[in-house]
Enzyme design. Sequence first.
Site, PDB file in Angstrom:
ATOM      1  CE  LYS A  36     -10.616 -13.065  11.217  1.00  0.00           C
ATOM      2  NZ  LYS A  36     -10.337 -11.673   9.764  1.00  0.00           N
TER       3      LYS A  36
ATOM      4  CG  HIS B 238      -1.021  -7.884   8.261  1.00  0.00           C
ATOM      5  ND1 HIS B 238      -0.176  -8.300   6.782  1.00  0.00           N
ATOM      6  CD2 HIS B 238      -2.172  -8.144   7.855  1.00  0.00           C
ATOM      7  CE1 HIS B 238      -0.911  -8.950   6.033  1.00  0.00           C
ATOM      8  NE2 HIS B 238      -1.714  -8.932   6.643  1.00  0.00           N
TER       9      HIS B 238
ATOM     10  CG  ASP C 291      -4.737 -14.444  10.439  1.00  0.00           C
ATOM     11  OD1 ASP C 291      -4.370 -14.282   8.871  1.00  0.00           O
ATOM     12  OD2 ASP C 291      -5.527 -13.231  10.004  1.00  0.00           O
TER      13      ASP C 291
ATOM     14  CE  LYS D 278      -4.082  -2.393   2.295  1.00  0.00           C
ATOM     15  NZ  LYS D 278      -4.813  -1.990   1.310  1.00  0.00           N
TER      16      LYS D 278
END
Length: 513
Positions: A367, A267, A262, A209
């Site tokens: 989430k 990230h 995850d 990005k």
Amino acid sequence: MAAAGNDIADNIALEPRGSVAVADPCTIVIFGASGDLTRRKLIPALYELAACQSLAPRCAIIGFARSEMSDSAFQNSVTEAVRGNPGTCRVNEEVLRGFAQSFAYVAGDYDKPDAFQKLAQRLEELDKERRLDGNRLYYLATPPAVYPKVIAQIHHAGLARPSNGKSWVRIIVEKPFGHDLASAKALNRTVLEAFDESQVYRIDHFLGKDTVQNLVVLRFGNGIFEPLWNRNYVDHVQITAAESLGVEQRASFYETTGALRDMIQSHVLQLTSFVAIEPPSNFDATSVRNEKLKVLQALRPYTPETVADHVVPGQYAAAKVEGKDAVGYRQEPGVKADSQTETFVAAKLFIDNWRWADVPFYIRTGKRMPRRVTEIAISFRRAPHLLFRGQDVDANMLVVNIQPEEGISICIHAKLPGQNMRLTRVSMDFSYGAAFGASERSAYATLLNDCMRGDATLFDRADGVEAAWAFVEPILNAWERPGRSVPAYPAGSWGPREADDLLSRDGRHWRKP
């Protein structure tokens, strides 16, 4: 870049920030070609490159999977995938037709030598037919358990090394790269038995990005920011990577992974390292990755005691979201009724180096949160407000918005109109879309283009992967204790109460994105 009404401009979202370098001619082999990642991400990204004319005109793409399929059937599935998800490009039928014709298909098992001999033969045929100079890019879009099998067969078939002194062979490995420190080290050994480190591209799509890359420009390309980017002026840093959706169809994967593996290990720590790096000597792969590694190695190790105090897991529970019933994680198909898998993690960490000593970094990911957003917020130390006693004056903050609306905001204070001296908080906002008038190219398209051009700056190195796993390993070990209970948070909220306590104990609070 192009005049209004121009056919290209009408049909293709061109790169708004300068021309894109054209990749070398090559053959791309996608292992796991029948999977969801290939259909939703890789094929649309490759189409973007073709539409923007940054994919080499001489190019071949081979799909490899267990399912039997003809070239024409695979080409039809490629066409459907692009039409269903064209990325930032409008579908141009002429471009799409030529793009689909560049695809071929090889069926075979991932652990069978004869399938890779068939692949080798197809590679030779396409290389001669399309004059691809022997350049090859392998993309592992399979489940992680299959990676060692594919790598071993590529090696045994003699496909891991360039065929001549002018050609190149590279491999892209998808995340997750390992399940813990031991498995990451084992996978690195497997990969490096077949390939040199210079051939290996460990991908994290967050780094594709523009806003993430712009962190380096923001700091080192502007004289006003870098002098303030240290413990003398920064009070704390917040990094949020929130998703509004639940686990959807990924419950079987998520049950064995969780948010820590995850998102945090990959990230979020990648974003942390980009925020905190020292000025690299050059903006090239070696220099940037060396500085990122130093940050990861400077992260203060957790102990069992600090894990309990500084790391908060969470799991979303059933609630009403925007007037509709949302199921909890344990009610998702494929999730155990007593699952302790975390769908949320908040943590407080420190970087023990000269620049960041004692500056807390608060990170969180989850989430089923109120909205999908990824942002980095730099909170500066408060000014001594002797002139404005009694006024509620917050700290200045610089916010880098990574998704969904990419841009940069600076929060300052200004006087409200009127006779009285009353202060209010205002923002100065920069938006990529408003400034450049075009959609950003997808992260996968950027990273694929980089790999085909041999630019590894935005990809992880073996030592960087292992340093990130070494940091989260004490958390994994602490959470394996029997009887652990994961706090629940209502779907559609910003996480469990314990995550708010993590900051309130320090006299701070989470910024509401």
